[in-house]
Design a protein around this motif. Structure first.
Motif, short mmCIF file in Angstrom:
data_model
loop_
_atom_site.label_atom_id
_atom_site.label_comp_id
_atom_site.label_asym_id
_atom_site.label_seq_id
_atom_site.Cartn_x
_atom_site.Cartn_y
_atom_site.Cartn_z
N THR A 153 22.61 45.42 14.44
CA THR A 153 21.79 46.20 13.51
C THR A 153 20.84 47.15 14.24
N ARG A 222 32.26 32.84 13.09
CA ARG A 222 31.04 32.55 12.34
C ARG A 222 30.86 31.04 12.14
N VAL A 326 20.85 35.36 7.34
CA VAL A 326 21.00 36.56 6.51
C VAL A 326 21.59 37.70 7.35
N HIS A 329 25.20 37.44 7.51
CA HIS A 329 25.84 37.29 6.19
C HIS A 329 26.40 35.87 5.98
N THR A 330 25.80 34.86 6.64
CA THR A 330 26.29 33.49 6.47
C THR A 330 25.26 32.57 5.80
N TYR A 337 25.53 38.66 -1.69
CA TYR A 337 24.77 39.65 -0.92
C TYR A 337 24.82 41.01 -1.62
N ASP A 339 24.74 43.87 -0.24
CA ASP A 339 25.60 44.80 0.50
C ASP A 339 26.98 44.22 0.80
N ASP A 340 27.29 43.06 0.21
CA ASP A 340 28.60 42.42 0.42
C ASP A 340 28.90 41.57 -0.82
N ASN A 343 30.62 38.08 -1.12
CA ASN A 343 30.20 37.06 -0.17
C ASN A 343 28.86 36.47 -0.59
N SER A 344 28.80 35.14 -0.69
CA SER A 344 27.54 34.44 -0.97
C SER A 344 27.14 33.52 0.18
N GLY A 345 27.75 33.73 1.35
CA GLY A 345 27.38 32.93 2.52
C GLY A 345 28.26 31.72 2.71
N ARG A 448 20.35 43.71 2.57
CA ARG A 448 21.15 42.50 2.42
C ARG A 448 20.87 41.78 1.09
#
Length: 576
Positions: A153, A222, A326, A329-330, A337, A339-340, A343-345, A448
């Motif tokens: 980032t 991940r 965060v 993204h996990t 999320y 921005d995704d 995906n909820s982790g 995020r």
């Protein structure tokens, strides 16, 4: 300004420690002399003041006998405790406060990062490549290239590195490099081959193997997917482990950290701590966390292998991971999320199994501390804690200190709802937080999480306003161990250059931040009667700074220098 009330209180406490009757003369008139006296100081005792004009009592001098504070008071009073063998140290008016107690760090990982490939602060993918290439040139044939700290980032093009990126510069060496948060890593092709991670590999439970459009692993692993590579990395020798730990401990001492609540779960690391303690070279008090997933029988063996009464080193709470981060993204979220949206982790436990395991371990007398960053991870932790506490009360099982307060902890607690914060208070759960994370995360947190969730994230003031205990740390080496970054973040919620601010209504006062970093952290490990305040009978753990952080401008706090670190009356670091 000194406070007569504290001098009298210090003298009284000293006399009462020598006899059961109240004192009728000043403590210094008779009785044992001090081993050490520190004079001409601006002593921030962390003891609440007795008037509305003084939030924290201040004094001028400290007397130390053995590893404890004998008295705190005016120079003239404390100097009466000087004997023929007493060493007197003049602190030149500098600010003195209780030693920092970092409530969450990873010493072995920090040493690994410092002595291997440190990618913290890398600004571009090109710079990332160059550092890997330089390390490959000096590595022995077949040697693994390990390390981490990279953060995509921060790069102009915010794209994760891949195994093919690494293959170009690794010279045939297997490479495995953790992201800054430790919740995902990148491996090159050689490392994936050794770990047998292929097109046909399935995602492990609680983990994910990133793939390209053809299903080929990209090298990004991940959470639990990292374990396949970790299993094939040759373990470090005892000498390597000791070198890593010594480097990390020196870093702590130079930053005024006198107590560390550590998760370096390999038993070999604990053996190194024991060696250092026997040799008189352990410069930080360590409470070592144990893996929650170990069997109760194994946990009891580890707990019993070293005296719990040892104030320099002992085992502490059980650590479990509810989710990831965060940034990666996990972290497990109640809603996807921003921005995704698919995906909820990655939750790491089945709720039923987690609740049962939590009950068994609390009933066996263990404290629990659950890594939970997303609001779903936090909810998992709170639900498990509620069931465990209920079972313990029904069966009349006490907390590890023999009391009724189990001091269960949520580590990080970054994304929370107002209802969850109220639940923390109801269950007396401690929020163990790392304000310096915000210095990194504010760049992308709203992207995020979306604005609504972001507004109640990193909600330190909301916790305190609800009466929830805060314990502060750094998550070193995810962030530098310097406490001053955490203090700055806590009181400003601004980026280090001051140009970005994150929901300032959640700021803490400096007194609140210092309390959370000292007495709050001590409470979080059941040791508030031993450390966190500069008062008679407490351990002589304190730090001398080059400025009064309670009076300095916030931006100057970032540049604070440690002049002296004292643990149990022994100076373990002295700066310029």
């Amino acid at each position: 300004m000194g406070h007569p009330a504290l001098t009298l209180w210090a003298a009284a406490a000293l006399c009462l420690s020598q006899s059961q009757s109240p004192p009728s003369t000043p403590a210094a008139a008779s009785g044992p002399k001090a081993d050490l006296i520190f004079i001409h100081a601006n002593v921030y005792t962390a003891v609440p003041g007795t008037t509305q004009f003084s939030s924290i009592l201040r004094e001028e001098a400290i007397a130390v006998r053995g590893d404890r504070i004998q008295a705190v008071g005016k120079n003239v009073e404390i100097e009466k405790l000087k004997g023929p063998q007493t060493q007197v140290i003049d602190l030149g008016g500098h600010f003195v406060m209780p030693g920092f107690n970092d409530a969450h760090l990873h010493l072995a990982d920090a040493g690994l990062k410092k002595l291997n490939l440190d990618l913290a602060g890398v600004k571009t993918l090109d710079e990332f490549w160059k550092r890997v290439a330089a390390r490959a040139e000096t590595a022995q044939p077949g040697e693994w290239i390990l390390g981490g700290g990279w953060d995509e980032t921060m790069w102009p093009v915010k794209v994760l590195p891949s195994r093919w990126d690494l293959d170009e510069v690794s010279g045939g060496h297997p490479v495995f490099l953790d992201r800054v948060d430790g919740h995902l890593a990148v491996a090159n092709t050689r490392a994936l081959q050794l770990a047998k991670v292929t097109l046909a590999s399935s995602d492990p439970e609680g983990g994910k193997i990133d793939r390209d459009e053809n299903g080929q692993p990209t090298g990004i692993l991940r959470e639990g997917a990292k374990q396949a590579v970790r299993m094939v990395i040759p373990p470090p020798t005892s000498e390597m482990r000791r070198q890593r730990i010594e480097v990390a401990l020196a870093d702590l001492a130079s930053h005024g950290v006198t107590s560390a609540q550590d998760y370096s779960p390999e038993v070999e690391n604990f053996r190194i701590y024991e060696e250092l303690e026997k040799e008189g070279k352990l410069t930080t008090r360590i409470s070592e966390w144990l893996p929650f997933n170990d069997s109760v029988e194994e946990l009891k063996k580890k707990r019993d292998s070293h005296p719990q009464s040892d104030l320099m080193l002992h085992t502490g709470m059980l650590k479990a991971f509810m989710d990831g981060s965060v940034g990666g993204h996990t972290a497990a979220l109640l809603e996807p999320y921003a921005d995704d949206p698919n995906n909820s982790g990655l939750p790491q436990y089945d709720a039923g199994k987690l609740n049962q395991m939590s009950k068994e371990r609390v009933l066996a007398g263990f404290q629990l501390g659950f890594h939970a960053i997303g609001d779903k991870g936090v909810q998992m932790a709170l639900d498990a804690f509620a069931e465990a506490e209920k079972a313990a009360r029904e069966q009349k099982v006490k907390a590890p200190n023999g009391g009724n307060d189990f001091r269960l902890r949520v580590e990080h607690a970054q994304v929370t709802t107002p209802a969850q914060i109220a639940r923390f208070k109801e269950l007396k759960v401690i929020a163990s937080v790392q304000p310096s994370h915000l210095l990194t995360d504010m760049r992308w947190a709203q992207e995020r999480l979306g604005p609504k969730r972001a507004a109640t994230a990193y909600a330190w003031a909301a916790f305190l306003n609800q009466g929830v205990r805060l314990a502060l740390g750094t998550d070193y080496p995810v962030e530098p161990v310097a406490p001053f970054r955490g203090l700055y973040a806590a009181v400003t919620r601004k980026s280090e250059n001051g140009k970005q601010e994150y929901f300032p209504e959640q700021k803490l006062t400096m007194d609140q931040a210092l309390a959370a970093y000292t007495t709050g952290s001590a409470f979080g490990e059941f040791e508030e009667k031993e450390k966190g305040k500069l008062a008679p009978g407490m351990l002589a753990d304190f730090v001398v700074l080059d400025l009064d952080v309670t009076a300095a401008a916030a931006e100057k706090v970032l540049a604070t220098k440690v002049l002296r670190t004292v643990v149990g009356g022994k100076t373990v670091y002295e700066g310029n």
